[in-house]
Structure formats: C-alpha cells, structure tokens
Design a protein around this motif. Structure first.
Motif, PDB file in Angstrom:
ATOM      1  N   ARG A  22       6.772   9.743   1.917  1.00  0.00           N
ATOM      2  CA  ARG A  22       6.086   8.793   1.038  1.00  0.00           C
ATOM      3  C   ARG A  22       6.823   7.469   1.038  1.00  0.00           C
ATOM      4  NH1 ARG A  22       7.292  11.669  -4.779  1.00  0.00           N
ATOM      5  NH2 ARG A  22       9.543  11.657  -4.558  1.00  0.00           N
ATOM      6  N   TYR A  23       6.059   6.387   0.963  1.00  0.00           N
ATOM      7  CA  TYR A  23       6.648   5.051   1.041  1.00  0.00           C
ATOM      8  C   TYR A  23       5.584   4.017   0.670  1.00  0.00           C
ATOM      9  CZ  TYR A  23       4.159   5.333   5.464  1.00  0.00           C
ATOM     10  OH  TYR A  23       3.174   5.522   6.415  1.00  0.00           O
ATOM     11  N   ARG A  24       6.064   2.814   0.446  1.00  0.00           N
ATOM     12  CA  ARG A  24       5.166   1.654   0.287  1.00  0.00           C
ATOM     13  C   ARG A  24       5.252   0.866   1.589  1.00  0.00           C
ATOM     14  NH1 ARG A  24       2.822   0.820  -4.493  1.00  0.00           N
ATOM     15  NH2 ARG A  24       3.767   1.772  -6.314  1.00  0.00           N
ATOM     16  N   LEU A  25       4.107   0.425   2.042  1.00  0.00           N
ATOM     17  CA  LEU A  25       4.017  -0.249   3.331  1.00  0.00           C
ATOM     18  C   LEU A  25       4.005  -1.765   3.144  1.00  0.00           C
ATOM     19  CD1 LEU A  25       3.744   0.358   6.343  1.00  0.00           C
ATOM     20  CD2 LEU A  25       1.267   0.417   6.035  1.00  0.00           C
ATOM     21  N   TRP A  26       5.056  -2.417   3.671  1.00  0.00           N
ATOM     22  CA  TRP A  26       5.178  -3.870   3.561  1.00  0.00           C
ATOM     23  C   TRP A  26       5.156  -4.558   4.920  1.00  0.00           C
ATOM     24  CZ3 TRP A  26       4.575  -5.741  -1.150  1.00  0.00           C
ATOM     25  CH2 TRP A  26       4.882  -4.940  -2.239  1.00  0.00           C
ATOM     26  N   GLY A  27       5.507  -3.842   5.969  1.00  0.00           N
ATOM     27  CA  GLY A  27       5.607  -4.457   7.295  1.00  0.00           C
ATOM     28  C   GLY A  27       4.976  -3.582   8.359  1.00  0.00           C
ATOM     29  N   LEU A  57       0.846  -1.187   0.000  1.00  0.00           N
ATOM     30  CA  LEU A  57       0.000   0.000   0.000  1.00  0.00           C
ATOM     31  C   LEU A  57       0.888   1.246   0.000  1.00  0.00           C
ATOM     32  CD1 LEU A  57      -3.023   0.829   0.194  1.00  0.00           C
ATOM     33  CD2 LEU A  57      -2.693   0.948   2.669  1.00  0.00           C
ATOM     34  N   GLU A  58       0.597   2.163  -0.899  1.00  0.00           N
ATOM     35  CA  GLU A  58       1.388   3.391  -1.018  1.00  0.00           C
ATOM     36  C   GLU A  58       0.819   4.455  -0.089  1.00  0.00           C
ATOM     37  OE1 GLU A  58       2.233   6.596  -4.579  1.00  0.00           O
ATOM     38  OE2 GLU A  58       1.912   4.502  -5.118  1.00  0.00           O
ATOM     39  N   HIS A  59       1.693   5.104   0.690  1.00  0.00           N
ATOM     40  CA  HIS A  59       1.304   6.177   1.605  1.00  0.00           C
ATOM     41  C   HIS A  59       2.048   7.460   1.246  1.00  0.00           C
ATOM     42  CE1 HIS A  59      -0.115   3.847   5.455  1.00  0.00           C
ATOM     43  NE2 HIS A  59      -0.853   3.576   4.404  1.00  0.00           N
ATOM     44  N   HIS A  60       1.351   8.576   1.354  1.00  0.00           N
ATOM     45  CA  HIS A  60       1.942   9.910   1.264  1.00  0.00           C
ATOM     46  C   HIS A  60       1.406  10.661   2.477  1.00  0.00           C
ATOM     47  CE1 HIS A  60       3.181   9.508  -3.040  1.00  0.00           C
ATOM     48  NE2 HIS A  60       2.215   8.605  -2.996  1.00  0.00           N
ATOM     49  N   ILE A  61       2.280  11.097   3.372  1.00  0.00           N
ATOM     50  CA  ILE A  61       1.875  11.805   4.582  1.00  0.00           C
ATOM     51  C   ILE A  61       2.395  13.234   4.504  1.00  0.00           C
ATOM     52  CG2 ILE A  61       2.109  11.940   7.086  1.00  0.00           C
ATOM     53  CD1 ILE A  61       2.490   8.903   7.109  1.00  0.00           C
ATOM     54  N   TRP A  62       1.472  14.192   4.581  1.00  0.00           N
ATOM     55  CA  TRP A  62       1.815  15.614   4.549  1.00  0.00           C
ATOM     56  C   TRP A  62       1.388  16.207   5.880  1.00  0.00           C
ATOM     57  CZ3 TRP A  62      -1.349  19.980   1.989  1.00  0.00           C
ATOM     58  CH2 TRP A  62      -0.610  21.165   1.961  1.00  0.00           C
ATOM     59  N   VAL A  63       2.359  16.642   6.692  1.00  0.00           N
ATOM     60  CA  VAL A  63       2.076  17.183   8.017  1.00  0.00           C
ATOM     61  C   VAL A  63       1.687  18.651   7.893  1.00  0.00           C
ATOM     62  CG1 VAL A  63       3.047  17.725  10.289  1.00  0.00           C
ATOM     63  CG2 VAL A  63       3.518  15.516   9.227  1.00  0.00           C
ATOM     64  N   LEU A  64       0.558  18.994   8.515  1.00  0.00           N
ATOM     65  CA  LEU A  64       0.043  20.363   8.487  1.00  0.00           C
ATOM     66  C   LEU A  64       0.403  21.128   9.755  1.00  0.00           C
ATOM     67  CD1 LEU A  64      -3.469  19.496   7.044  1.00  0.00           C
ATOM     68  CD2 LEU A  64      -1.472  20.344   5.797  1.00  0.00           C
ATOM     69  N   ALA A  65       0.444  20.441  10.912  1.00  0.00           N
ATOM     70  CA  ALA A  65       0.764  21.082  12.192  1.00  0.00           C
ATOM     71  C   ALA A  65       1.306  20.025  13.146  1.00  0.00           C
ATOM     72  CB  ALA A  65      -0.469  21.740  12.788  1.00  0.00           C
ATOM     73  N   GLY A  66       2.244  20.418  14.003  1.00  0.00           N
ATOM     74  CA  GLY A  66       2.822  19.483  14.966  1.00  0.00           C
ATOM     75  C   GLY A  66       3.937  18.670  14.341  1.00  0.00           C
ATOM     76  N   VAL A  67       4.421  17.693  15.093  1.00  0.00           N
ATOM     77  CA  VAL A  67       5.498  16.824  14.616  1.00  0.00           C
ATOM     78  C   VAL A  67       5.033  15.376  14.728  1.00  0.00           C
ATOM     79  CG1 VAL A  67       7.888  16.084  14.951  1.00  0.00           C
ATOM     80  CG2 VAL A  67       7.256  18.467  15.356  1.00  0.00           C
ATOM     81  N   LEU A  68       5.106  14.659  13.612  1.00  0.00           N
ATOM     82  CA  LEU A  68       4.710  13.261  13.551  1.00  0.00           C
ATOM     83  C   LEU A  68       5.949  12.395  13.470  1.00  0.00           C
ATOM     84  CD1 LEU A  68       2.404  11.163  13.247  1.00  0.00           C
ATOM     85  CD2 LEU A  68       2.627  11.479  10.759  1.00  0.00           C
ATOM     86  N   GLU A  69       6.047  11.447  14.370  1.00  0.00           N
ATOM     87  CA  GLU A  69       7.128  10.464  14.319  1.00  0.00           C
ATOM     88  C   GLU A  69       6.565   9.213  13.647  1.00  0.00           C
ATOM     89  OE1 GLU A  69       8.868   7.648  17.603  1.00  0.00           O
ATOM     90  OE2 GLU A  69       9.688   9.687  17.861  1.00  0.00           O
ATOM     91  N   VAL A  70       7.192   8.804  12.547  1.00  0.00           N
ATOM     92  CA  VAL A  70       6.745   7.643  11.773  1.00  0.00           C
ATOM     93  C   VAL A  70       7.889   6.642  11.725  1.00  0.00           C
ATOM     94  CG1 VAL A  70       5.868   6.835   9.549  1.00  0.00           C
ATOM     95  CG2 VAL A  70       5.277   9.132  10.352  1.00  0.00           C
ATOM     96  N   THR A  71       7.588   5.394  12.054  1.00  0.00           N
ATOM     97  CA  THR A  71       8.584   4.328  11.959  1.00  0.00           C
ATOM     98  C   THR A  71       8.077   3.294  10.961  1.00  0.00           C
ATOM     99  OG1 THR A  71       9.211   4.683  14.263  1.00  0.00           O
ATOM    100  CG2 THR A  71       9.937   2.623  13.233  1.00  0.00           C
ATOM    101  N   ILE A  72       8.830   3.134   9.877  1.00  0.00           N
ATOM    102  CA  ILE A  72       8.513   2.189   8.812  1.00  0.00           C
ATOM    103  C   ILE A  72       9.747   1.337   8.580  1.00  0.00           C
ATOM    104  CG2 ILE A  72       7.819   1.926   6.388  1.00  0.00           C
ATOM    105  CD1 ILE A  72       5.665   3.261   8.147  1.00  0.00           C
ATOM    106  N   ASP A  73       9.568   0.022   8.546  1.00  0.00           N
ATOM    107  CA  ASP A  73      10.693  -0.901   8.335  1.00  0.00           C
ATOM    108  C   ASP A  73      11.825  -0.634   9.320  1.00  0.00           C
ATOM    109  OD1 ASP A  73       9.390  -2.153   6.181  1.00  0.00           O
ATOM    110  OD2 ASP A  73      10.170  -0.680   4.762  1.00  0.00           O
ATOM    111  N   GLY A  74      11.468  -0.293  10.561  1.00  0.00           N
ATOM    112  CA  GLY A  74      12.469  -0.055  11.600  1.00  0.00           C
ATOM    113  C   GLY A  74      13.167   1.287  11.509  1.00  0.00           C
ATOM    114  N   ARG A  75      12.845   2.092  10.529  1.00  0.00           N
ATOM    115  CA  ARG A  75      13.482   3.401  10.362  1.00  0.00           C
ATOM    116  C   ARG A  75      12.543   4.498  10.852  1.00  0.00           C
ATOM    117  NH1 ARG A  75      16.168   5.949   4.924  1.00  0.00           N
ATOM    118  NH2 ARG A  75      17.047   7.769   5.966  1.00  0.00           N
TER     119      ARG A  75
END
Length: 193
Positions: A167-172, A138-156
């Motif tokens: 933006r990324y593809r979600l596998w795990g 699944l392809e994701h595009h996240i655009w932050v409008l306010a605040g700080v979002l911490e996202v961890t994908i594939d351990g990163r």
C-alpha cells in the motif's frame, strides 16, 4: 472470468472514442495542445477519436494523466451507471494484448464513492510503466493472488508475492512487472485523495 462479447467491446470503444473527443473539447484543447499535454502524437489522438485504432494501456494512461482521471474513472464515464451489486458478467474487462495486460473493473468508480477495486493479470514479461499518476496522491492497495509482481514506486523496487499487500500513495512514476514464468494476478484498490 467471463468473456466480454465482441459487440460489448465495439460499443465500449465507440463510447470511449466519443468521450475522448468530448474531454478534449471541454478543455478547449486542439489536437496539438493535447499532444503536448499527454505526450501522445497528434495523429494517434486523431485516429483514437475517430475510432480508427483502439487505445493501448500506455496511451490511455497518458491521456488519463492529462485529464487528471484514473483509467477506471475514464472507463466508468463511458459505461452506464453501475448498480450497487456488480455481478461478474457486468464487470467491464479491458485487454491490451500487446502489453500482456488484462484489467477487470470489479467495483467501478461511482459518484459519491472514493474507492474502486480492479482485478489485474499481467502475463510473463509484461512491463507497464507510468510517467505520473492520473491524480497525485492516489492511494493504492495491491493484494497479489497468484504469481510475483514487481512494483517500483519512487525508485524503490519491491517484489509482492501471493498473499502480500503493498500500500502506498502515488506521487510520481510507477512500474508494474510480471516477475517470473507464470502470470501474476492481483487486486488493486484505489482510493481518491
């Protein structure tokens, strides 16, 4: 943001409970089998289908993974066919107060279209983890409008700040956390593989 009436919430939750029961029947699964596929207890599943409790974000996420659907797809299945123009008062809002999470389906899934747009708000300290994607790739595009979002994908782990787009593809597994003392508000675009 406009408020969803209590009547709308009751109707949505009633349709959602019926849809969850129908999905299980379509797969030919008993409650025990669905519990094995989803990691949600048999008693919770039974109470959800009878609408004795409302599902949390975490439970819906596990059920969506078991049924290979995004949460937006599942919610769209319990709402009337969306019009081409989705006015602010027509956009379904889902709240999980215990998790500090609000999601608005700005551009809900639609037959023949592969993308959707969701507005999300995480309160300070909110921490949402998903064991697996509802649909691998699944392809994701996240655009932050306010605040700080911490996202961890594939351990990163990444901090996404206002104006940034991740933006990324979600596998795990995935994790979304509100980093800071202020809520984080962001737009999430998903595109089916």
């Amino acid at each position: 943001m406009s408020q969803t009436s209590n009547l709308d919430v009751v109707e949505l939750e009633t349709r959602l409970a019926a849809r969850l029961a129908k999905l299980r029947a379509e797969h030919g699964w008993s409650l025990d089998e669905l519990a094995q596929h989803s990691g949600v207890s048999r008693s919770t599943l039974s109470r959800l289908e009878r609408r004795e409790i409302s599902p949390t974000t975490a439970v819906l996420s596990r059920l969506c993974a078991a049924y290979r659907r995004t949460m937006s797809q599942l919610l769209a299945e319990v709402e009337p066919e969306p019009p081409q123009l989705v006015t602010a008062d027509q956009q379904a809002v889902w709240r999980d107060e215990s998790a500090g999470f609000l999601r608005r389906s700005v551009s809900p899934p639609h037959p023949g279209m592969r993308g959707e747009l969701v507005e999300a708000v995480l309160q300070p300290g909110a921490d949402l983890s998903y064991d697996e994607p509802p649909i691998p790739g699944l392809e994701h595009h996240i655009w932050v409008l306010a605040g700080v979002l911490e996202v961890t994908i594939d351990g990163r782990r990444r901090e996404v700040r206002p104006g940034d787009c991740l933006r990324y593809r979600l596998w795990g597994p995935a994790r979304f956390r509100c980093h800071g003392d202020e809520p984080v508000r962001y737009l999430l675009m998903t595109v089916l593989p």
